[in-house]
Design a protein around this motif. Structure first.
Motif, short mmCIF file in Angstrom:
data_model
loop_
_atom_site.label_atom_id
_atom_site.label_comp_id
_atom_site.label_asym_id
_atom_site.label_seq_id
_atom_site.Cartn_x
_atom_site.Cartn_y
_atom_site.Cartn_z
N VAL A 343 3.73 6.82 3.60
CA VAL A 343 4.38 5.50 4.24
C VAL A 343 4.16 4.43 3.43
CG1 VAL A 343 4.35 4.29 6.50
CG2 VAL A 343 4.19 6.69 6.84
N LEU A 344 3.40 4.17 3.11
CA LEU A 344 3.07 2.89 2.15
C LEU A 344 3.98 2.82 0.85
CD1 LEU A 344 -0.57 1.69 2.53
CD2 LEU A 344 1.19 0.67 3.54
N GLU A 345 4.15 4.03 0.29
CA GLU A 345 5.06 3.90 -1.02
C GLU A 345 6.52 3.93 -0.73
OE1 GLU A 345 3.83 7.57 -2.36
OE2 GLU A 345 1.96 6.98 -3.52
N ALA A 447 -1.83 -5.36 9.31
CA ALA A 447 -0.37 -5.00 8.75
C ALA A 447 -0.22 -5.26 7.30
CB ALA A 447 0.65 -6.21 9.45
N TRP A 448 0.58 -4.29 6.66
CA TRP A 448 1.01 -4.44 5.35
C TRP A 448 2.26 -5.07 5.06
CZ3 TRP A 448 4.79 -2.56 2.12
CH2 TRP A 448 4.60 -2.56 0.87
N VAL A 453 -0.65 -5.07 -2.43
CA VAL A 453 -1.13 -3.94 -3.02
C VAL A 453 -1.22 -2.59 -2.16
CG1 VAL A 453 -3.10 -2.86 -4.37
CG2 VAL A 453 -2.60 -5.14 -4.53
N VAL A 454 -0.67 -1.75 -2.66
CA VAL A 454 -0.35 -0.20 -1.90
C VAL A 454 -1.78 0.22 -1.78
CG1 VAL A 454 0.62 1.93 -1.73
CG2 VAL A 454 1.97 0.03 -2.48
N LEU A 459 -6.07 -0.89 3.93
CA LEU A 459 -5.49 -1.25 5.18
C LEU A 459 -6.07 -0.60 6.38
CD1 LEU A 459 -2.98 -2.61 6.50
CD2 LEU A 459 -1.79 -0.21 6.18
N LEU A 460 -6.59 0.38 6.18
CA LEU A 460 -7.55 1.26 7.38
C LEU A 460 -8.84 0.03 7.55
CD1 LEU A 460 -7.20 4.86 6.76
CD2 LEU A 460 -6.48 3.66 8.59
N ARG A 461 -9.50 -0.07 6.64
CA ARG A 461 -10.61 -1.05 6.36
C ARG A 461 -10.41 -2.25 7.36
NH1 ARG A 461 -11.62 -0.06 1.93
NH2 ARG A 461 -10.99 -2.20 1.15
#
Length: 754
Positions: A343-345, A447-448, A453-454, A459-461
């Motif tokens: 999803v992030l990519e 939120a990203w 940075v991917v 993001l989970l942390r």
């Protein structure tokens, strides 16, 4: 006879014998290649007997006169053997049972003929006339009578069988040979009959040659066909690894079977059974009789299809097990990591936002312990259904582990919409129980943004940290914003610095004296941890809570016990070491103390614990402290009166020293404060505990404590924590009546770092 027979007959009969020998070798090769064993044996044996007849008959033409009688008898025996062997050979060819009686009767007949040949002139006259042998009156009967038995057995073997072209050829050849044999045995003998006595086998040999060639060709065709079947099985097996469904594998198998067997009506079915098992059938729809080899091939092909289907089902089940939570049916952590990375990519290319909601059930462990694991599993399943209902079908929801759930939102909205969605998750959750204090949901949001940075783990942390912030702030919902990011970075920096300080020996031991309330003599030391960083001491309030929360206090505690041991040996005074709740929770706490302190002088060690530390795990803590008491150490209850233990539990704890908190000492001038102190002293006396008063800052407090009978005091007025502590020099006896004379007995001695 040599003068009456043409020489070419010798050549012909020898050639016939050679051809038969070559035929036998060819048939023996076919025997190893797959002919039936009995058929091949009788064919080779019978053919050799026929060849011997032709060869011996040819040798009669050129043999000397003295040898001709013997060769004539040998020819008779070889003809007898050929006729006897024809019966089992015919039975083997036609597939009928072998009956021994006809064969035995023929053997007895020829044995009798041989006896008559040797003893009488009834079969052979044993003389030659014009190069031709003279036979007796029983010659024809002795030679041809068994031929009737052969004819009878052939008729019985064939019965009502439909004769194919090959069978007709065999019948014609056998008949011709029988006629020639009969002609050769009709008297009187002539050069022609003698020639036919060796050449009657030629039609039969031709028949055997045709049969052998046909059988060999059939074996070769069968071998090629079986090889083709093996190739098809191998091809379908290999293709099954690439095909995606059992139906595709079945279609491939049907196509290959139709091509190999030349039957376009072949069809197949596949049906699932229980536990991911399958049954496959391949059959011909034309209704023609099935060849056993073809039927076996179709069964093997069906097993290949079933095996491929079961393997594919197992693969799908393993994939589900690898990426699905078995309890809730949601995605698991492995699936979450893989999905979030993708999803992030994708969002990095499309320049869209991605949000993560980190959900945790508050109080789940306590409720699970109360109601049982079955109830807890039901609550987790209910939570999974709740998230799917609130977030909708388009949101990826996974169980991170335990009571933690994570939702990934592609093309995420703004922060306000995310907060509103998180509040809905929290507020609309209604647990299926009737507890007064119900389990609630805490949600952390991160939120990203495009350009970040991917990093899925980061993001989970961040979402996890936002969830922890929601718990600590009791808001229930928190967003990982710039403020929380700055605080997290500061906390991480402080932790890194503290870890580096512990590793580099920046944690030093300071000693605060414990003094006799009457003589002011230093009778013990309390070891306190201090952090010297960049040339200055950092206040414990700046880092001590962080050390306890992160678990670094465990290593600091080990260093303090080692420093306490060094201080005890340097000053020859008892030492006290503070122990945090996190240290007591370690399963190897007692072992760590032994490694740091040593194996002796336990009577010089006092371990100070707080009331709140005793609540961390009461059973485990009591066991550890009792083990240290058995070694000779003392246990002091620090800051007594500020914790949560009731007075009735005081006798249950393995303690010997009671340290009165400074708040009670500061209130000693008031009637209420004095009354509380007297109650504490009475309680300590009732339980046989030693008493130490902390926080003595004024002379009036010291005087009041002495009046109440407090034996040991501690405070800044009597000595601040320092690496250099005032230690009273040794003397035979203290003189309380001369306090002025004690001033010169203090000696300031520096304490080295442990």
């Amino acid at each position: 006879m040599s003068g009456s027979a043409p020489s070419w007959s010798v050549v012909v009969q020898c050639v016939v014998a050679g051809v038969v020998v070559g035929l036998c070798a060819l048939h023996a090769t076919g025997w190893r290649g797959g002919l039936r064993r009995a058929e091949a044996f009788w064919t080779v044996t019978w053919a050799l007997a026929l060849a011997a007849v032709s060869l011996v008959n040819g040798l009669l033409v050129v043999a000397p006169a003295g040898v001709q009688d013997a060769l004539l008898l040998v020819r008779f025996l070889l003809v007898a053997a050929a006729l006897v062997m024809s019966v089992p050979a015919v039975r083997v060819y036609t597939g009928g049972p072998l009956e021994p009686r006809p064969v035995a009767a023929m053997v007895v007949w020829y044995v009798a003929g041989t006896v008559l040949w040797l003893t009488t002139d009834l079969v052979a006259a044993h003389r030659w006339v014009d190069g031709l042998p003279v036979y007796g009156p029983l010659w024809t009967a002795a030679l041809l009578a068994p031929l009737l038995v052969v004819a009878r057995e052939v008729r019985r073997s064939l019965g009502s069988r439909v004769v194919d072209p090959l069978g007709g050829t065999v019948a014609v050849g056998g008949t011709v040979s029988a006629v020639l044999l009969i002609v050769s045995a009709v008297p009187p003998p002539s050069p022609t009959t003698e020639l036919l006595a060796g050449l009657w086998v030629v039609p039969l040999i031709v028949v055997v040659l045709v049969v052998t060639a046909s059988r060999t060709a059939a074996v070769r065709r069968d071998a090629l066909r079986r090889a083709g079947m093996r190739d098809v099985l191998s091809t379908v097996t290999n293709d099954a690894w690439l095909l995606r469904s059992p139906e595709q594998t079945l279609d491939r198998a049907v196509t290959e079977a139709r091509r190999l067997l030349g039957d376009s009506s072949i069809a197949g079915t596949i049906r699932p059974l229980s536990r991911d098992r399958f049954v496959t059938e391949l059959f011909s729809g034309s209704g023609r009789p099935e060849d056993p080899v073809d039927a076996a091939f179709l069964r093997d092909l069906a097993r290949v299809v079933s095996g491929a289907a079961e393997r594919q089902a197992l693969t799908r089940r393993l994939q589900r097990a690898a990426f699905t939570d078995s309890l809730t049916g949601l995605h698991n952590r492995h699936a979450l990591d893989r999905h979030l990375t993708g999803v992030l990519e994708k969002a990095n290319v499309e320049r869209t936002r991605v949000a993560v909601l980190f959900c945790d059930l508050d109080g789940f462990k306590l409720a699970n312990d109360r109601h049982g694991h079955a109830w807890g599993d039901g609550l987790l399943v209910h939570m999974a259904h709740h998230l799917e209902a609130v977030l909708g079908d388009g949101v990826f929801v996974a169980r991170q582990g335990g009571d933690e759930f994570v939702a990934v939102l592609e093309r995420a909205p703004g922060d306000d919409a995310l907060r509103a969605l998180a509040r809905r998750v929290r507020e609309e959750f209604v647990p299926q129980d009737d507890d007064v204090v119900r389990t609630a949901v805490t949600v952390g949001v991160a939120a990203w943004q495009p350009g970040d940075v991917v990093d899925p783990a980061a993001l989970l942390r961040e979402a996890d940290l936002a969830m922890l912030e929601g718990k600590q702030s009791h808001a229930g919902v928190a967003l990982f914003d710039s403020r929380l990011r700055a605080r997290t970075i500061a906390r991480a920096t402080a932790r890194d610095e503290l870890e580096a300080g512990i590793r580099d020996g920046e944690i030093v031991a300071h000693f605060q004296p414990l003094t006799d309330a009457l003589t002011l003599e230093v009778i013990g030391l309390e070891v306190l941890a201090r952090w010297r960083r960049d040339g200055r001491l950092r206040r414990p309030a700046e880092w001590l809570a962080l050390a306890e929360e992160t678990g670094l206090i465990v290593e600091i505690g080990r260093q303090m016990f080692a420093a306490a041991r060094a201080g005890m040996e340097r000053f020859d005074l008892p030492v006290a070491v503070n122990v945090a709740a996190r240290q007591l929770d370690e399963t190897d706490f007692v072992l760590d103390v032994e490694r740091s302190w040593g194996s002796d002088r336990w009577d010089m060690l006092t371990i100070e614990v707080t009331e709140s530390a005793l609540l961390y795990d009461a059973a485990h803590v009591r066991s550890s402290l009792a083990s240290l008491v058995e070694r000779g150490a003392k246990i002091a209850l620090d800051d007594f009166g500020t914790g949560y233990n009731s007075l009735s539990r005081l006798g249950e704890l393995p303690i010997q020293v009671l340290k009165i908190d400074r708040t009670f000492v500061h209130d000693i001038a008031t009637p209420e404060g004095a009354a509380v102190l007297r109650a504490i002293l009475a309680l300590a006396e009732a339980h046989g505990l030693e008493v130490v008063a902390e926080g003595v800052e004024r002379a009036a407090e010291l005087t009041a404590l002495v009046d109440m009978g407090v034996p040991v005091v501690q405070g800044h007025m009597l000595g601040r924590p320092s690496a250099r502590v005032p230690v009273r020099g040794r003397r035979p006896i203290s003189v309380p009546s001369q306090p002025g004379a004690r001033a010169d007995l203090y000696d300031f001695v520096p304490v080295g770092h442990a």
